[in-house]
Write a protein that holds these residues in place. Structure first.
Motif, short mmCIF file in Angstrom:
data_model
loop_
_atom_site.label_atom_id
_atom_site.label_comp_id
_atom_site.label_asym_id
_atom_site.label_seq_id
_atom_site.Cartn_x
_atom_site.Cartn_y
_atom_site.Cartn_z
N LEU A 152 -38.27 19.33 59.70
CA LEU A 152 -37.22 18.61 60.41
C LEU A 152 -37.55 17.12 60.45
N ALA A 153 -36.52 16.28 60.25
CA ALA A 153 -36.66 14.83 60.37
C ALA A 153 -35.46 14.32 61.16
N VAL A 154 -35.70 13.76 62.34
CA VAL A 154 -34.62 13.30 63.21
C VAL A 154 -34.41 11.81 63.00
N HIS A 155 -33.19 11.43 62.57
CA HIS A 155 -32.89 10.02 62.30
C HIS A 155 -32.84 9.25 63.62
N SER A 170 -27.96 7.33 50.09
CA SER A 170 -26.58 7.50 50.51
C SER A 170 -26.56 7.89 51.98
N GLU A 171 -25.37 8.11 52.51
CA GLU A 171 -25.24 8.45 53.92
C GLU A 171 -25.81 9.81 54.25
N ARG A 172 -25.96 10.68 53.27
CA ARG A 172 -26.41 12.05 53.53
C ARG A 172 -27.67 12.42 52.76
N GLU A 173 -28.14 11.57 51.88
CA GLU A 173 -29.29 11.94 51.06
C GLU A 173 -30.08 10.71 50.66
N VAL A 174 -31.39 10.78 50.79
CA VAL A 174 -32.28 9.70 50.41
C VAL A 174 -33.40 10.30 49.56
N LYS A 175 -33.50 9.82 48.31
CA LYS A 175 -34.58 10.26 47.41
C LYS A 175 -35.50 9.07 47.14
N VAL A 220 -37.28 14.00 49.25
CA VAL A 220 -35.86 13.84 49.52
C VAL A 220 -35.62 14.16 50.99
N LEU A 221 -34.83 13.32 51.64
CA LEU A 221 -34.34 13.57 52.99
C LEU A 221 -32.85 13.87 52.87
N PHE A 222 -32.39 14.95 53.50
CA PHE A 222 -30.97 15.29 53.43
C PHE A 222 -30.47 15.65 54.82
N LYS A 223 -29.27 15.18 55.11
CA LYS A 223 -28.69 15.35 56.44
C LYS A 223 -28.18 16.76 56.62
N THR A 224 -28.39 17.31 57.82
CA THR A 224 -27.90 18.65 58.13
C THR A 224 -26.79 18.58 59.17
N ARG A 225 -27.13 18.14 60.39
CA ARG A 225 -26.12 18.07 61.45
C ARG A 225 -26.51 17.01 62.46
N GLU A 242 -27.91 13.95 64.11
CA GLU A 242 -29.01 13.08 63.69
C GLU A 242 -30.11 13.87 62.98
N ASN A 243 -29.93 15.17 62.82
CA ASN A 243 -30.96 16.01 62.21
C ASN A 243 -30.86 15.98 60.68
N TRP A 244 -31.98 15.70 60.08
CA TRP A 244 -32.15 15.76 58.64
C TRP A 244 -33.31 16.71 58.35
N MET A 245 -33.51 17.01 57.09
CA MET A 245 -34.69 17.73 56.65
C MET A 245 -35.38 16.89 55.58
N ILE A 246 -36.71 17.01 55.50
CA ILE A 246 -37.45 16.33 54.45
C ILE A 246 -38.13 17.38 53.58
N HIS A 247 -38.00 17.21 52.26
CA HIS A 247 -38.50 18.17 51.28
C HIS A 247 -39.34 17.44 50.25
N ARG A 248 -40.48 18.00 49.92
CA ARG A 248 -41.31 17.45 48.85
C ARG A 248 -40.81 18.00 47.52
N MET A 249 -40.47 17.12 46.59
CA MET A 249 -39.93 17.53 45.30
C MET A 249 -41.03 17.77 44.26
N ASP A 250 -42.16 17.11 44.41
CA ASP A 250 -43.27 17.28 43.48
C ASP A 250 -44.06 18.55 43.81
N PRO A 251 -44.94 18.99 42.90
CA PRO A 251 -45.84 20.10 43.22
C PRO A 251 -46.69 19.75 44.45
#
Length: 346
Positions: free
Chosen positions: A87-90, A129-134, A147-152, A154-163
């Motif tokens: 979870l990542a809260v903006h 963008s407003e909903r996704e940051v890579k 990548v950070l992507f918006k869910t609902r 101020e809540n976003w999620m952060i995901h590691r794209m690399d191994p």
């Protein structure tokens, strides 16, 4: 979606630091509170992660963007593997000066608590963008594509794209049954080959600490609740370092204290096959000492003195542990021996 400049939400444009200033009184907080509106004066390539001991531990992730630090609060820290999202809260944009801020915010102020810089460096933008940051992050403690992507809201999620950042790292076990001593009436003859601890009595607890949070299992490996406040405080103390701690919840001077005497797992590495002497050195290096927990002392090769002290203090006895012994989960092993203190003998 078309890439947009700015903070990634409706707060971009105008005085982007208005919300930040509105929450802070420069007469009361050591945080930087600039008077002017945010003006671009960087290269949009600075990032910082600050460890923030507020009402609960979190990590604040900030990226320089158009003259401000666009910010997210990440309660569990940045994920180290693509298998988990966090979870990542903006939060509100911060001034660029905040990238070097460390200090104690007064408890009665917004975000009160200690702030330290956990990591910092540069980053490259792949999409904003407003909903996704890579981004591609280049830090001393964390690097890679995220990548950070918006869910609902101020809540976003952060995901590691690399191994995984550390391919050899292993997750904490779901549960371990603690290693148990055999009962003996005498100390080992070759005391130089043994380490000695006080037997504290009390309830055996294993603590699993990760991302500032803690869960517990009992002497049978079953999930249990820990004492109120112990888990969050241990989580804050270890911060981003995952660990399994073995100890006993004992009553000392009329107060429950978690006495920690082993560390079967630390920093993504199982330590089951590591000798007791080395595990104790690593545990001592964690410097775990607080209002409700202590690292239990140990004394290589000095069993007689420890037993006499245990008797004088009314403790149950002495634990003798071979210096070269591994940690054997769920086993009753002769490499660990419980010897009663003389005053406890009948």
């Amino acid at each position: 979606m078309t890439e947009k400049k700015g903070g990634g939400d409706a707060r971009k444009g105008g005085d982007r630091l208005a919300e930040y200033r509105g929450r802070r009184d420069p007469r009361k907080t050591p945080e930087p509170v600039p008077e002017e509106e945010a003006l671009p004066h960087g290269d949009d390539d600075t990032f910082v992660v600050q460890e923030h001991h507020a009402s609960s531990l979190r990590w604040d992730l900030r990226f320089e963007r158009d003259g401000v630090l666009v910010s997210w609060a990440v309660p569990k820290g940045l994920p180290w593997s693509p298998k988990t999202n966090h979870l990542a809260v903006h939060t509100e944009d911060h001034p660029l000066e905040y990238a070097t801020f460390e200090g104690d915010i007064p408890q009665d102020e917004y975000g009160g608590g200690k702030v330290t810089i956990w990591d910092r460096g540069t980053y490259e933008t792949e999409k904003w963008s407003e909903r996704e940051v890579k981004v591609v992050i280049h830090g001393s403690r964390v690097s890679g594509r995220y990548v950070l992507f918006k869910t609902r809201g101020e809540n976003w999620m952060i995901h590691r794209m690399d191994p995984p950042a550390d391919p050899d790292a292993e997750p904490l076990p779901e549960a371990l049954r603690p290693m148990r001593p055999v009962r003996k009436t005498r100390l080992p003859r070759d005391q130089d080959a043994w380490g000695f601890e006080f037997a504290w009595g009390g309830r055996r607890l294993l603590a699993y600490v990760e991302g500032g949070r803690t869960r517990f299992t009992d002497g049978r490996g079953r999930p249990v609740d820990g004492p109120a406040g112990l888990g969050s405080r241990l989580g804050e103390r270890l911060g981003a370092r995952p660990a399994v701690l073995d100890g006993a919840l004992a009553v000392l001077d009329g107060r429950e204290t978690y006495m920690i005497f082993d560390v079967p797992h630390l920093d993504g590495r199982p330590l089951l096959d590591v000798p007791y002497r080395e595990r104790r050195a690593r545990l001592d290096g964690l410097d775990l000492s607080g209002p409700a927990w202590q690292t239990a002392p140990w004394y290589p090769g000095d069993g007689d003195a420890v037993r006499e002290t245990a008797a004088a203090q009314g403790l149950p006895g002495v634990l003798a542990k071979r210096l070269d012994s591994p940690y054997e989960p769920g086993e009753e092993s002769d490499a660990w021996r419980l010897i009663e203190a003389p005053s406890r003998k009948r």
